[in-house]
Write an enzyme that holds these catalytic residues in place. Structure first.
Site, PDB file in Angstrom:
ATOM      1  CG  HIS A 147      -0.675   4.326  13.286  1.00 30.06           C
ATOM      2  ND1 HIS A 147      -2.635   4.708  13.805  1.00 30.06           N
ATOM      3  CD2 HIS A 147      -0.770   4.153  11.580  1.00 30.06           C
ATOM      4  CE1 HIS A 147      -2.925   4.740  12.749  1.00 30.06           C
ATOM      5  NE2 HIS A 147      -1.724   4.292  11.457  1.00 30.06           N
ATOM      6  CD  GLU A 188      -2.025  -1.742   2.288  1.00 31.85           C
ATOM      7  OE1 GLU A 188      -1.674  -0.603   3.931  1.00 31.85           O
ATOM      8  OE2 GLU A 188      -2.578  -3.116   2.694  1.00 31.85           O
ATOM      9  CD  GLN A 245       0.613   1.743   4.613  1.00 36.92           C
ATOM     10  OE1 GLN A 245      -0.822   2.262   4.713  1.00 36.92           O
ATOM     11  NE2 GLN A 245       0.691   2.597   3.286  1.00 36.92           N
TER      12      GLN A 245
END
Ligand SMILES: Cc1ncc(C[n+]2csc(CCOP(=O)(O)OP(=O)(O)O)c2C)c(N)n1
Ligand SMILES: [Mg+2]
Length: 822
Positions: free
Chosen positions: A611, A513, A566
């Site tokens: 994240h 991605e 990613q």
């Protein structure tokens, strides 16, 4: 003699006046006799396969084999698929495909039964050397030394796995490899492709199409336009669950209609064909192959009206859940019965001739089964004789003679022993000899040790590569720096190193991605797509499992894919395939297939719950068979890529998400410097305590070590770098030997990666011998990391947490020098 066309399919249509597809063109004529011979040969394969299924079930029910899942009821379409399958092609299928494997010459009767029994000799049981239950198929891609065979000269089958639809992601990559080989110039294709003409053939049961992996693969192959032929074997059931609970409209090709290509859009060619209709099946498969091979257009073949004559597997009976009507229909529409009728109607044989063939094959199957059994029990019988002799010798002078002789006699009486019985008897006998010493006892001990050393690899070898190219065999090379080397944003080191890699290895490619056009979310691939083209540096859809599948499939066909996930947090989407397929590949084929894909990802501390996760414990535990590398900076990471590309093993590389903008010195030997795998690095020497960490947290540990220095604590800081394999030189224990104290700092949950690290150091490296304080771990909180700087501070180990933990340990040792902080 009447003339007909070369492909059997077209011949059939010529004879039977079935409307022919417009792709049919005559090239060469064959006679009716040739045609008949081919159909007869097909029928014989199908009968052989069916007899194997019938006898196979009996072998399980009589206890000779543990479990059976067979291909009965799916024979005829597999004949058609095999006819269209050429050298260089790949299959990625499931447990029903024995007929296909027989038809391509990759499975014979004896091997079929060897698989059922679990024969551990790869020469006898070429699918997995007894590691997989029967019905899980594979061909050999590798020579003895782990190097590639010429895959263009054989018919290939990637190794099956049991999780339904788990074969789908890799199928995508197997198909994509043809596209790369056809369209990317400069790759050495010799062993892998002839002009990208190879098709990847997928097989899947109707119920398994309910899995997300199936839909993800279908969509991705349509986007990528790769030569994939997806075959759905539809028998209306998934074990006991009917299609009405599985598939909207109970019809997979109906609901996938929107994928059909048209004048304006790429898409699929979709066929639906009845599984008992031999001539139409042959025709459809020929047509499908032409489309996929020539046009690189994916094809879906929905083969319906199939049956399960013996039910799903040996674990149950389908009479429990199928109606009388359905069972009667299955008898009538059994594809073998239908094919036989069709052959009689078309004068290929008479009923009497058919019976002769069938009886003859029955005999052959029984003979093959017997040979497989004899061969399976032979080594254990020899081992049994040895064990009995050693036991009897150990009994002679023992005060427990009677007991040991009894177990020797019991072992001797077993007609067809297994290895467990041999080891249970011999190992237990030792318990009668604990207080005695005799030559017989020594012989017994030695025999057990050498027996285990000989037998254990049959069940455990080849989890990782055992070739010369295995990762920890690659010589490391330090980065070199010019005198005027600049300090640069670390992402530039990554980018320039990838540039060097793509030049050095034409067969390398990266995809993920945002990996293509913008050069990844952190610009580590900036400009690479412009330079190397959209096929080698490409964007993909958001579909982590099939991104990984692209990597696995292409790596199985000799390319060097770097599959980019990613963020580490999203690796969970691909984790099942990584664990079930990639991690087991070398193991489940006993070293006969490999997929040296590199999984590039970035993670640890950035921001918020999804994240900044660091679920390393989960990965460590689920990915044995894959290397797991955790570089602390981009130079180390780049060096890992350089090492991996020289090797032949899969690996996950977790880059530090917060490290791309930090400054590092630009090395001169880009593409060449190599970070060793499985080797730790001592970042700071010290005498008081050993601090062990990795990745982003390591930087905090390094900073904290300076603060500790200021209060008189001299900490040694070690970067693990590589979690799997872990410190192969056992350097950490050498440090503990010096400092006598150990703290593992890690940002996974408590008892996650840190527990594994502690086990490696304390138990495997025996560091407990040198410890003067309790070995400790400092991990993150149990919850996911909260958002913001404070979220991080209160979720992950901070410099203060580390300082106080170390100080506390030193306080315990020397309270006067280190008075309590609190
Ligand atoms: C992920 C997963 N879930 C459940 C199973 C157990 N299981 C094995 S086969 C099967 C049914 C598959 O049916 P289908 O795809 O129609 O294939 P068929 O056996 O009918 O040919 C199930 C549920 C499994 N192997 N993997
Ligand atoms: Mg089914």
């Amino acid at each position: 003699m009447r003339k007909i066309l070369v492909f059997c399919t077209f011949a059939i249509h010529e004879y039977l006046h079935i409307p022919m597809s417009n792709t049919s063109k005559t090239t060469k004529d064959i006679t009716f006799e040739d045609f008949k011979t081919e159909v007869l040969s097909d029928y014989k394969i199908a009968v052989t396969s069916r007899e194997c299924s019938l006898l196979g079930r009996r072998e399980v029910l009589t206890g000779k084999a543990k479990f059976g899942i067979f291909g009965d009821g799916k024979e005829v379409p597999q004949l058609a698929m095999a006819k269209a399958f050429k050298n260089g092609d790949f299959r990625s299928g499931y447990y029903r495909d024995q007929t296909f494997m027989m038809a391509i010459g990759a499975l014979n009767i004896q091997q079929f039964f060897a698989g059922l029994y679990g024969h551990t000799d790869i020469a006898e049981e070429p699918m997995s050397a007894g590691r997989q239950m029967g019905g899980h198929f594979a061909t050999h891609s590798l020579n003895e030394d782990g190097s590639w065979k010429n895959l263009t000269q054989q018919k290939n089958s990637s190794a099956d796995i049991s999780p339904t639809a788990g074969q789908m992601p890799r199928l995508l990559g197997l198909a994509q490899a043809s596209k790369i080989y056809r369209e990317v110039k400069g790759i050495d294709t010799e062993k892998f492709s002839v002009n990208g003409d190879e098709i990847a053939w997928g097989t899947i049961g109707n119920a398994s199409t309910s899995e997300g992996l199936f839909f993800e693969t279908i969509n991705a192959a349509g986007v990528l336009q790769v030569p994939m032929v997806m075959n759905v074997w539809d028998d209306e059931y998934g074990i006991s669950v009917h299609a009405k609970h599985q598939t909207t409209k109970e019809n997979i090709s109906e609901i996938l209609k929107g994928f059909q290509r048209d004048e304006n859009n790429n898409g699929y060619e979709i066929f639906r064909v009845k599984g008992w209709d031999y001539p139409n099946l042959v025709d459809v498969y020929q047509r499908a192959a032409v489309i996929a091979r020539k046009e690189h257009c994916p094809v879906l073949i929905h083969v319906n009206e199939l049956t399960q004559p013996q039910g799903h597997s040996t674990s149950g009976s389908h009479e429990r859940y199928k109606s009388k009507e359905r069972l009667a229909w299955e008898v009538e529409f059994d594809c073998m019965t239908k094919m036989r009728q069709w052959m009689i109607e078309n004068n290929i044989f008479t009923d009497e001739e058919a019976k002769v063939i069938e009886n003859d094959i029955k005999k052959q199957v029984r003979k093959g089964k017997q040979a497989a059994w004899t061969s399976f029990v032979k080594p254990q019988k020899e081992e049994q004789i040895e064990a009995v002799a050693v036991l009897k010798a150990a009994a002679i002078n023992s005060s427990n003679k009677a007991f040991i002789e009894k177990s020797a006699n019991e072992l001797e009486a077993i007609k067809e022993p297994i290895r467990k019985e041999i080891l249970v008897a011999t190992r237990k006998a030792l318990r009668y000899l604990t207080t005695e010493s005799s030559e017989g006892k020594t012989t017994l001990i030695n025999w057990i040790a050498s027996y285990k050393a000989k037998i254990q690899p049959k069940y455990s070898a080849n989890l990782y590569s055992e070739s010369n190219l295995r990762a920890n065999n690659i010589t490391s090379e330090a980065p070199q720096y010019n005198d005027d080397a600049e300090m640069v944003d670390a992402r530039l080191i990554m980018r320039d190193n990838f540039d060097a890699i793509f030049t050095k290895y034409p067969e390398s490619l990266i995809f993920g991605e945002d990996a293509g056009h913008i050069g990844d979310v952190n610009q580590g691939l900036e400009g690479m797509q412009e330079k190397y083209g959209e096929l080698r540096v490409s964007d993909t859809g958001i579909r982590e499992a099939t991104i990984l599948g692209q990597g696995i499939g292409m790596a199985m066909r000799g390319l060097r894919p770097i599959a980019e996930i990613q963020y580490l947090d999203y690796i969970l989407y691909s984790l099942q395939i990584m664990s079930d397929d990639l991690a087991t590949l070398q193991y489940r084929t006993n070293g006969k297939q490999k997929a040296p894909v590199i999984i590039r990802t970035r993670g640890h501390r950035l921001e918020g719950i999804w994240h900044s996760g660091s679920q390393m414990g989960g990965l460590i535990h689920l990915l044995r068979g894959i290397h797991l590398l955790v570089p602390r900076n981009m130079t180390k990471a780049a060096g890992f890529y350089n090492t991996l590309l020289e090797g032949d093993e899969p690996a996950v590389v977790v880059e530090c998400l917060n490290g791309y903008r930090l400054k590092e010195k630009m090395p001169a030997n880009l593409g060449e410097f190599k970070t060793p795998i499985g080797v730790v690095e001592t970042i700071k020497e010290g005498t008081d305590i050993t601090l062990v960490s990795y990745g982003s947290t390591l930087r905090i540990v390094e900073e904290t070590a300076k603060e500790l220095d200021q209060v008189g604590i001299d900490a040694e800081v070690i970067d693990i770098q590589s979690l799997l394999p872990f410190d192969i030189n056992h350097d950490i224990v050498k440090s503990v030997q010096k400092t006598n104290r150990l703290l593992v700092i890690d940002e996974d949950v408590p008892g996650g990666a840190s527990a594994y690290i502690l086990q490696e150091i304390v138990e495997k490296q025996n560091a407990y011998k040198f410890l003067d304080s309790k070995p400790q771990t400092l991990a993150a909180k149990e919850h996911r990391p909260a958002y913001g700087t404070d979220g991080d501070y209160f979720s992950k180990p901070s410099a203060e947490d580390i300082f106080e933990k170390v100080y506390d340990m030193m306080h315990e040792v020397n309270p006067s020098k280190f008075p309590a902080l609190f």
